[in-house]
Design an enzyme around this catalytic site. Structure first.
Site, mmCIF file in Angstrom:
data_model
loop_
_atom_site.group_PDB
_atom_site.id
_atom_site.type_symbol
_atom_site.label_atom_id
_atom_site.label_comp_id
_atom_site.label_asym_id
_atom_site.label_seq_id
_atom_site.Cartn_x
_atom_site.Cartn_y
_atom_site.Cartn_z
ATOM 1 N N LYS A 240 0.834 -1.199 0.000
ATOM 2 C CA LYS A 240 0.000 0.000 0.000
ATOM 3 C C LYS A 240 0.873 1.255 0.000
ATOM 4 O O LYS A 240 1.952 1.256 0.587
ATOM 5 C CB LYS A 240 -0.877 0.043 1.265
ATOM 6 C CG LYS A 240 -1.933 -1.017 1.387
ATOM 7 C CD LYS A 240 -2.647 -0.871 2.717
ATOM 8 C CE LYS A 240 -3.725 -1.933 2.915
ATOM 9 N NZ LYS A 240 -4.903 -1.671 2.069
ATOM 10 N N ARG A 314 -10.430 -11.385 2.260
ATOM 11 C CA ARG A 314 -11.388 -12.384 1.754
ATOM 12 C C ARG A 314 -10.777 -13.783 1.741
ATOM 13 O O ARG A 314 -11.498 -14.772 1.805
ATOM 14 C CB ARG A 314 -11.887 -11.977 0.371
ATOM 15 C CG ARG A 314 -10.865 -11.985 -0.739
ATOM 16 C CD ARG A 314 -11.271 -11.130 -1.912
ATOM 17 N NE ARG A 314 -11.247 -9.710 -1.556
ATOM 18 C CZ ARG A 314 -11.633 -8.728 -2.372
ATOM 19 N NH1 ARG A 314 -12.077 -9.019 -3.590
ATOM 20 N NH2 ARG A 314 -11.571 -7.476 -1.985
#
Length: 459
Positions: A240, A314
């Site tokens: 990120k 996820r």
């Protein structure tokens, strides 16, 4: 310190909550001198306006607190809580102007206004206290406040002191408090126990990944809560940018929220069987970090192509959901700080949720309105299924194009369950201070779920 109501006392100060259409009646009930004082202060019942009526010794005799109009109240919640920090120290009670759900919301907001994250720095004096109104379930409201406090404290704690092991310790403490059973599968044992994606996401960190499994209750319908416990998310090899990494201590907000909700359920003694599953990991960068284009085989046997290592939540949830589903519970609910797309869609104040069951959606929506915990139903839109099918594997963890990101993530998770299922894509963070919600970690959706459980599970 737990947020609790003050003991009843004859010295408690009355608070009249006055809507704009009740100002004349409220003033008429006062003495001539108090009427003159309130009018001199320009009291008109506007939202957030308040007037302190003095006693003969210059102390506080009474408080008039403006409640605005129905239209202005719709633009926020916990309105009375905004005034609490401005009041002089003391114990107060709601004397008039509120009833039913508004009274309960006000009582909870007053308690939550007293929340402070003071682990690293003591800050200020306690706020004025509230004597529990007679017409509410004070024990329930205090329990909800304590659960919310747990959630906020966990989220606010930086990753230096809230890694997978510390999240496990917090879960153990909660289990001990409520006589629940807890087991934890850690590190390499995850491979032997067939939790391959939890292990893969967490293996690059020196802080071992783990699956926390807590059970409570021996009768009634079974509810399984699954919370994303990514204690810090660098994004992995798809690292990120700094601005996006700054809040990643909150990426275990789903775990924090289900633990807060679990406390509420257990402390209130609801007649159900509760299971809480938390895959707790750090998504770190190392020579053994999982890579873009890797293909993972999940617990359920579905293969997943990794197209972005920053879509890791996820993956760990998928193994936990498959495990939850094997137990055939009556309802599975997952909570996760899963996608930025959800924030783009509904902002930081709403909890988007997904379910295929209209009756479940109606129950959550109705309960959310009642308890001032706003939610918004999003669709499991079946035509988008093709977006998560890369061709080379069963599933794609990060479909290209950037459209419908929250929906495709929810569809991904749905592939791992057969039982009735509901998913919340929460934010878990209050970006600017608001009544009863200081800037920082915050629970989202938990109070709505708690209020809806009787209808969801037939309790």
């Amino acid at each position: 310190m737990p947020l609790s109501f003050a003991p009843a006392t004859d010295n408690a100060i009355p608070v009249d909550v006055v809507a704009v259409d009740r100002v004349e009646d409220a003033l008429a009930a006062l003495s001539t001198s108090d009427q003159a004082w309130a009018k001199a202060q320009g009291f008109a019942g506007k939202l957030g306006q308040f007037v302190i009526l003095p006693d003969a010794d210059g102390g506080v005799a009474r408080v008039l607190l403006g409640y605005g109009s129905e239209a202005t109240r719709k633009r926020g919640r916990f309105h009375v809580a905004a005034v609490v920090p401005k009041l002089p120290q003391g114990a107060y009670f709601i004397a008039s102007g509120l009833e039913g759900t508004s009274l309960e919301e006000t009582a909870l907001g007053w308690l939550l206004a007293g929340y402070k994250f003071d682990r690293y720095r003591q800050s200020g004096n306690p706020l004025p206290s509230l004597v529990a109104p007679d017409d509410i379930n004070a024990t329930r409201v205090e329990t909800i406040a304590h659960g919310e406090t747990l959630t906020r404290d966990l989220i606010n704690t930086p990753a230096s002191d809230m890694g997978p092991e510390e999240l496990e310790k917090a879960s153990h403490a909660l289990a001990t408090q409520h006589d629940a059973q807890i087991t934890v599968t850690t590190g390499q044992d995850l491979i032997a126990a067939n939790f391959p994606m939890i292990h893969t996401v967490g293996r690059a960190s020196e802080r071992a990944p783990r699956l926390i499994d807590m059970r409570w209750g021996d009768a009634g319908p079974q509810l399984t809560l699954v919370g994303k416990g990514v204690c810090f998310d660098t994004g992995g090899l798809n690292i990120k940018p700094g601005a996006s990494m700054g809040l990643m201590k909150k990426d275990m907000g789903g775990a924090a929220t289900v633990l807060g909700l679990a406390h509420m359920i257990m402390a209130l003694g609801l007649k159900l069987r509760l299971r809480v599953l938390i895959p707790a990991v750090e998504n770190s960068i190392s020579s053994n970090a999982f890579r873009p284009q890797d293909i993972l085989t999940s617990r359920k046997g579905l293969t997943v192509e990794i197209n972005n290592t920053d879509a890791e939540g996820r993956l760990v949830l998928a193994d936990a959901l498959a495990f939850a589903d094997e137990d055939e519970p009556d309802l599975i609910i997952s909570m996760a700080t899963l996608t930025g797309a959800a924030r783009v869609a509904v902002g930081p104040d709403l909890s988007p949720f997904y379910t295929d069951h209209d009756n479940h959606a109606d129950a959550i929506t109705k309960a959310a309105r009642k308890v001032a915990d706003p939610v918004w139903r999003m669709p499991f839109h079946d035509p988008y299924e093709r977006m998560i099918e890369p061709g080379i594997a069963d599933l794609d963890n990060a479909p290209k194009g950037g459209m419908a990101g929250s929906i495709t993530a929810a569809l991904f998770l749905r592939r791992f369950v057969e039982r009735p299922y509901m998913h919340f894509d929460i934010y878990g963070w209050q970006p600017t201070a608001a009544p009863a919600r200081p800037k920082g970690g915050v629970g989202m959706g938990a109070r709505a779920v708690l209020a809806a459980l009787p209808e969801l599970l037939g309790l």
